[in-house]
Write an enzyme that holds these catalytic residues in place. Structure first.
Site, PDB file in Angstrom:
ATOM      1  N   ASP A  96      46.379 -12.409  33.204  1.00 27.93           N
ATOM      2  CA  ASP A  96      47.264 -11.335  32.760  1.00 27.93           C
ATOM      3  C   ASP A  96      46.803 -10.788  31.405  1.00 27.93           C
ATOM      4  O   ASP A  96      46.444 -11.557  30.511  1.00 27.93           O
ATOM      5  CB  ASP A  96      48.688 -11.903  32.610  1.00 27.93           C
ATOM      6  CG  ASP A  96      49.701 -10.845  32.232  1.00 27.93           C
ATOM      7  OD1 ASP A  96      49.917  -9.929  33.037  1.00 27.93           O
ATOM      8  OD2 ASP A  96      50.272 -10.921  31.126  1.00 27.93           O
ATOM      9  N   GLU A 148      33.959 -25.996  37.333  1.00 26.75           N
ATOM     10  CA  GLU A 148      33.999 -27.464  37.476  1.00 26.75           C
ATOM     11  C   GLU A 148      34.504 -27.859  38.865  1.00 26.75           C
ATOM     12  O   GLU A 148      34.380 -29.005  39.272  1.00 26.75           O
ATOM     13  CB  GLU A 148      34.961 -28.083  36.434  1.00 26.75           C
ATOM     14  CG  GLU A 148      34.471 -28.004  35.009  1.00 26.75           C
ATOM     15  CD  GLU A 148      35.591 -28.343  34.011  1.00 26.75           C
ATOM     16  OE1 GLU A 148      36.661 -28.851  34.418  1.00 26.75           O
ATOM     17  OE2 GLU A 148      35.386 -28.064  32.822  1.00 26.75           O
TER      18      GLU A 148
HETATM   19  C1  NOJ Z   1      50.874  -7.238  32.941  1.00 24.27           C
HETATM   20  C2  NOJ Z   1      51.905  -7.594  33.954  1.00 24.27           C
HETATM   21  O1  NOJ Z   1      51.488  -7.140  35.220  1.00 24.27           O
HETATM   22  C3  NOJ Z   1      53.183  -6.938  33.499  1.00 24.27           C
HETATM   23  O2  NOJ Z   1      54.179  -7.021  34.481  1.00 24.27           O
HETATM   24  C4  NOJ Z   1      53.620  -7.587  32.208  1.00 24.27           C
HETATM   25  O3  NOJ Z   1      54.760  -6.908  31.708  1.00 24.27           O
HETATM   26  C5  NOJ Z   1      52.520  -7.519  31.156  1.00 24.27           C
HETATM   27  N1  NOJ Z   1      51.214  -7.840  31.675  1.00 24.27           N
HETATM   28  C6  NOJ Z   1      52.801  -8.486  30.033  1.00 24.27           C
HETATM   29  O4  NOJ Z   1      52.599  -9.812  30.435  1.00 24.27           O
END
Ligand code: NOJ
Length: 576
Positions: free
Chosen positions: A236, A287
């Site tokens: 993310d 790994e």
């Molecule tokens: C991207 C995620 O897809 C989104 O839903 C989120 O609000 C932001 N990153 C922050 O983690």
């Protein structure tokens, strides 16, 4: 069903395209990693299926619907964050990286889900939110309790404020959800304290990835999940992890303030040193046996910047936001070409994605006059849902015919539209409050799925449920349920099922073969080797299909050999 470790190429066979230096040996040995051609289905767990009647989806709900996903024909699921979370941002605010949120179940449920998915040939990718934690994470609580300059504070980005009394934020950085990226703390004695940085909501403090404790902790967190069987990790907010030392002011340039996809040289986004972190994550993934995969969520300025994340020793694949952003028109050809060209030198497969829990629902977007993507766009813009659905179906055939990996967001296989009438007091996306209640945010694409029946909760919750779905479902979804579509051979669901079945049957889809064919203006026509061909009519006029080819699957029912506009087919050569 795919077999694990299936050999998809003959030894020594050349794929012709997109083979990385790192993977050459594997390909020469006849092994092609599963994720190069996988179709991945995004599960947003809170809205998938509620097995215990509390109005929120859960992992046992996902387990119960694994037969549905197997029948649909997906190769993997990506589960949006499942960790304990106060839900300030739908689970993207994690308070414990080694457990499951109680609303979703238990760690045992997660392990059982993975085992059962594997039994059905479905791999599991989880969502690692490591740019930031929740404020409620014990690391952050310890940092707040510790003095300035302590190792506890080093885990995060705490700075003194500017101005004589430190009452101004340390710099001009902005949060992706609106307002300053800095929040001031209060000292235990009640006096104002240091500031901490948050790229997203203040409930999501950013970690300090220059700190070795953070790096080591996440190595262990990745191993924790790989040890328990996850096949992949979605990374993310990948470009945000590293911040330029010294925290200089950003030069956002006019109205580019929130457009991270156009930022280059921004001190808190896509900073080159970020790549050291992901090379380290790659070493951890390597790994493990079984082609564990890293998938980057990286909204950066164009394909060339994206390709940097996909070096052979870094992240394996990344969402292709360029493909997602463009309108439904013949301009798609250019994005496809650019994507393939830019990724070829690094050997990463393309990933095609059109929807997610962050985007406008595709049926709604494609029914608008301007069908380019616009996150959080106003619900007042009219949409022709019939047109949007027709285009969504054609787009599915396009996406699923392209070489590489494809992502389907839950509900797009049903053409569920945006739920634009959620009452204000039910909205949960932090964007709503942070924008001063001017931008409604992403809840409209996160409404619980309709499974069966004529009225809400449409089988999302069991009979006798004690709570209503956490976001209300539009009554008009009765025709869109899985139950209603399963029995209709012409439904959007069945178009997806047919295409996914063919994608497994036809070997060319597990190669990199791809070539445009000559076509009239506004028509996308390409072959995947001699075996199969995809034609998408974006010309605005009906076209006549080539008589030497027969239709394998069509996005709408056809009248003879005419392909209407906003429709697509897959073709195979007619036996002579
Ligand atoms: C991207 C995620 O897809 C989104 O839903 C989120 O609000 C932001 N990153 C922050 O983690």
């Amino acid at each position: 069903m795919h077999e694990w470790g299936e050999s998809l190429m003959e030894p020594g066979e050349s794929s012709g395209l997109n083979v990385s230096v790192a993977d050459e040996a594997a390909v020469a040995a006849g092994h092609r990693a599963w994720w190069r051609d996988a179709v991945v289905y995004e599960v947003f767990p809170r809205s998938f299926l509620d097995s215990d009647g509390d109005g929120e989806g859960d992992l046992n709900g996902v387990r119960a619907k694994l037969p549905y996903l197997e029948d649909l024909g997906v190769d993997a699921i990506w589960i949006a964050p499942w960790f304990p979370s106060p839900m300030a941002d739908a689970g993207y605010d994690v308070s414990d990286y080694r457990d499951i949120d109680p609303r979703y179940g238990t760690l045992e449920d997660a392990i059982a889900l993975m085992a059962e998915a594997h039994d059905r040939g479905i791999r599991v990718i989880i969502d690692m939110v490591a740019n930031h934690t929740s404020q409620e994470h014990p690391w952050f609580q310890a940092a707040l309790a510790a003095p300035a300059g302590s190792p506890e504070r080093e885990r995060y980005l705490f700075l003194d404020g500017r101005g004589p009394d430190g009452s101004e934020p340390p710099n001009n950085w902005i949060s992706a959800f609106g307002g300053s990226a800095w929040e001031r703390t209060t000292n235990p004695d009640g006096t104002p304290g240091q500031w901490f940085m948050h790229l997203f909501a203040p409930e999501q403090p950013d970690l300090n990835w220059s700190d070795e404790q953070v790096r080591n902790d996440f190595d262990e967190i990745l191993r924790f999940w790989f040890d328990r069987g996850v096949d992949g990790i979605r990374v993310d907010a990948a470009p945000g992890f590293y911040k330029t030392p010294g925290f200089p002011d950003a030069d956002y340039g006019g109205d580019l303030r929130f457009l991270s996809g156009e930022w280059v040289g921004n001190p808190h986004w896509d900073v080159d040193a970020v790549h050291d972190i992901f090379k380290r994550w790659r070493r951890v993934a390597d790994e493990y046996e079984g082609d564990r995969v890293l998938v980057a969520e990286a909204v950066v300025a164009g394909s060339e910047r994206l390709a940097r994340y996909l070096a052979p020793d870094e992240i394996h694949t990344a969402f292709n936001f360029e493909f997602l952003k463009v309108p439904w028109d013949a301009g798609l050809r250019q994005v496809i070409n650019e994507t393939l060209e830019v990724l070829a030198p690094v050997g990463a497969p393309a990933t095609w994605v059109l929807g997610s829990h962050d985007e406008l629902r595709l049926a709604t977007r494609y029914g608008r006059e301007d069908s380019s993507s616009a996150v959080g766009a106003s619900a007042d813009i009219p949409s022709d849902l019939e047109l949007g659905t027709r285009r969504l179906r054609a787009a599915a055939l396009l996406m699923l015919a392209l070489p590489g990996e494809a992502f389907i967001y839950q509900g797009d296989e049903l053409a569920v539209p945006s739920a634009d009438d959620i009452p204000d007091d039910k909205l949960q996306d932090p964007i709503w409050e942070r924008s001063g209640r001017t931008v409604r945010g992403r809840d409209a694409c996160r409404v619980p799925l309709p499974w069966s029946g004529q009225v809400p909760p449409f089988g999302f919750s069991p009979d006798g449920a004690t709570a209503e779905p956490w976001l209300p479902q539009p009554a008009a979804w009765a025709d869109l349920t899985v139950e209603a579509q399963a029995s209709d051979p012409d439904s959007t669901l069945n178009v997806h099922r047919r295409a996914l079945r063919l994608r497994h049957e036809i070997r060319a889809f597990r190669t990199d073969d791809f070539a445009w064919r000559e076509s009239p203006e506004g028509v996308l026509d390409f072959g995947r080797g001699p075996e199969v061909r995809c034609v998408v009519n974006l010309s605005g006029e009906p076209i006549t299909l080539d008589p030497d080819w027969e239709v394998l699957v069509s996005s709408i029912s056809l009248d003879g050999d005419v392909l209407p506009h906003d429709a697509a087919v897959w073709l195979a050569p007619r036996a002579s």
